[in-house]
Design a protein around this motif. Sequence first.
Motif, mmCIF file in Angstrom:
data_model
loop_
_atom_site.group_PDB
_atom_site.id
_atom_site.type_symbol
_atom_site.label_atom_id
_atom_site.label_comp_id
_atom_site.label_asym_id
_atom_site.label_seq_id
_atom_site.Cartn_x
_atom_site.Cartn_y
_atom_site.Cartn_z
ATOM 1 N N THR A 1 -66.667 48.252 -40.984
ATOM 2 C CA THR A 1 -65.599 48.663 -41.904
ATOM 3 C C THR A 1 -64.325 49.021 -41.158
ATOM 4 O O THR A 1 -63.224 48.586 -41.531
ATOM 5 C CB THR A 1 -66.057 49.848 -42.765
ATOM 6 O OG1 THR A 1 -67.170 49.446 -43.561
ATOM 7 C CG2 THR A 1 -64.934 50.335 -43.669
ATOM 8 N N GLN B 1 -62.686 45.917 -39.740
ATOM 9 C CA GLN B 1 -62.051 45.075 -40.756
ATOM 10 C C GLN B 1 -60.731 45.669 -41.233
ATOM 11 O O GLN B 1 -59.758 44.948 -41.458
ATOM 12 C CB GLN B 1 -62.996 44.887 -41.934
ATOM 13 C CG GLN B 1 -64.158 43.937 -41.654
ATOM 14 C CD GLN B 1 -65.105 43.803 -42.835
ATOM 15 O OE1 GLN B 1 -65.170 44.667 -43.704
ATOM 16 N NE2 GLN B 1 -65.852 42.696 -42.870
ATOM 17 N N SER B 2 -60.703 46.981 -41.389
ATOM 18 C CA SER B 2 -59.485 47.648 -41.865
ATOM 19 C C SER B 2 -58.533 47.991 -40.723
ATOM 20 O O SER B 2 -57.376 48.353 -40.966
ATOM 21 C CB SER B 2 -59.847 48.931 -42.617
ATOM 22 O OG SER B 2 -60.455 49.872 -41.734
ATOM 23 N N ASN B 3 -59.037 47.899 -39.479
ATOM 24 C CA ASN B 3 -58.272 48.290 -38.289
ATOM 25 C C ASN B 3 -57.813 49.744 -38.375
ATOM 26 O O ASN B 3 -56.771 50.114 -37.841
ATOM 27 C CB ASN B 3 -57.060 47.370 -38.082
ATOM 28 C CG ASN B 3 -56.490 47.475 -36.674
ATOM 29 O OD1 ASN B 3 -57.244 47.587 -35.705
ATOM 30 N ND2 ASN B 3 -55.176 47.445 -36.555
ATOM 31 N N THR B 4 -58.626 50.554 -39.062
ATOM 32 C CA THR B 4 -58.272 51.958 -39.297
ATOM 33 C C THR B 4 -59.522 52.828 -39.237
ATOM 34 O O THR B 4 -60.560 52.459 -39.781
ATOM 35 C CB THR B 4 -57.621 52.141 -40.679
ATOM 36 O OG1 THR B 4 -56.468 51.287 -40.777
ATOM 37 C CG2 THR B 4 -57.200 53.590 -40.908
ATOM 38 N N THR C 1 -60.619 56.508 -40.488
ATOM 39 C CA THR C 1 -60.234 57.665 -41.312
ATOM 40 C C THR C 1 -60.972 58.884 -40.796
ATOM 41 O O THR C 1 -62.205 58.917 -40.778
ATOM 42 C CB THR C 1 -60.581 57.414 -42.792
ATOM 43 O OG1 THR C 1 -59.898 56.247 -43.241
ATOM 44 C CG2 THR C 1 -60.164 58.609 -43.652
ATOM 45 N N LYS D 1 -55.978 57.481 -39.939
ATOM 46 C CA LYS D 1 -55.674 58.141 -41.195
ATOM 47 C C LYS D 1 -56.367 59.488 -41.175
ATOM 48 O O LYS D 1 -57.541 59.579 -40.795
ATOM 49 C CB LYS D 1 -56.171 57.312 -42.390
ATOM 50 C CG LYS D 1 -55.891 57.945 -43.748
ATOM 51 C CD LYS D 1 -56.419 57.052 -44.876
ATOM 52 C CE LYS D 1 -56.173 57.700 -46.236
ATOM 53 N NZ LYS D 1 -56.707 56.854 -47.338
ATOM 54 N N ASP E 1 -64.607 58.338 -42.055
ATOM 55 C CA ASP E 1 -65.493 57.619 -41.144
ATOM 56 C C ASP E 1 -66.074 58.541 -40.079
ATOM 57 O O ASP E 1 -67.191 58.331 -39.602
ATOM 58 C CB ASP E 1 -64.731 56.487 -40.453
ATOM 59 C CG ASP E 1 -64.140 55.495 -41.441
ATOM 60 O OD1 ASP E 1 -64.904 54.990 -42.290
ATOM 61 O OD2 ASP E 1 -62.920 55.237 -41.374
#
Length: 271
Positions: free
Chosen positions: A32, A35-38, A40, A83, A102
């Motif tokens: 995840t 894929q989002s390059n983030t 959280t 984030k 995450d």
Amino acid sequence: MKKNFCLLSLLFSVLLLVGCGRSVTDESALKTVRQSNTITWGVEGDKKLFSLIDVRDDQVKGFDIDMAKAVTREVLGPKGKVKFILATSQSRIPLLKNGNVDAVIATMTITAEREKIIDFSHSYFNAGKTLLVPNDSKIKNVHDLNGKTVIGILGDNSVDVVKRFAPKAKVIAMQDYGQAVSALKSHQGDALTSDNGVLYGLAAENPSLKVCGGTFTKEPYGIAVNKHQRGFEAAVNRAVIKIQRSGEYNRLIKKWFGQVPGFNYRRLYYK
């Protein structure tokens, strides 16, 4: 017969989904975030030195925040994004378990009790419980707390820990550090107990208070991730180790703790 066959088919489907679900879960967090390059992160907003909201720009800043950014760069690369979602001592684990974040980096001590429901990275900060008291207090160490009223924070393990060292102390728990400091200043309690790094930050903001007694426990902080996220946990661990070995860790320690009066920041250096 038909009814039994249907029930058996349903049971088989459920078992199959459970088996597959475990496999998917093992990979989902790392997949995840890639894929989002983030990533959280669950962080606190009331801990000076670690993670405090700067009222000048509404940005959360501190050692935990810089570590989260550094870990993100190592896991996702230099273009990886962060984030931040604000958490409290009570909400940080629920936010993680519910999938709202995450990972959590929020002065969270690695304990056997917490490891039953979440996993931790290698320790990234070696803290210890200590005391914050008024400047004119006669309290010298944790053993002077018997018969006294001690302030702790809900969701923090300080409340339970202090009872082991001062079983005759009365412990009251506050929602957050703002309330706890106000209670200490208004003499609702004789001392506030928490981790040394946190309390030195509070003392720097409140000249009428001081840290005393040295540390009476070891409180290694870890980055929290959900259970069964082995790939993500391994990636975070590799990042923490690389940051420590590269010298970046020592730079961040000096940046945030080097100017704190009375705090021996050099003992935290990674060697």
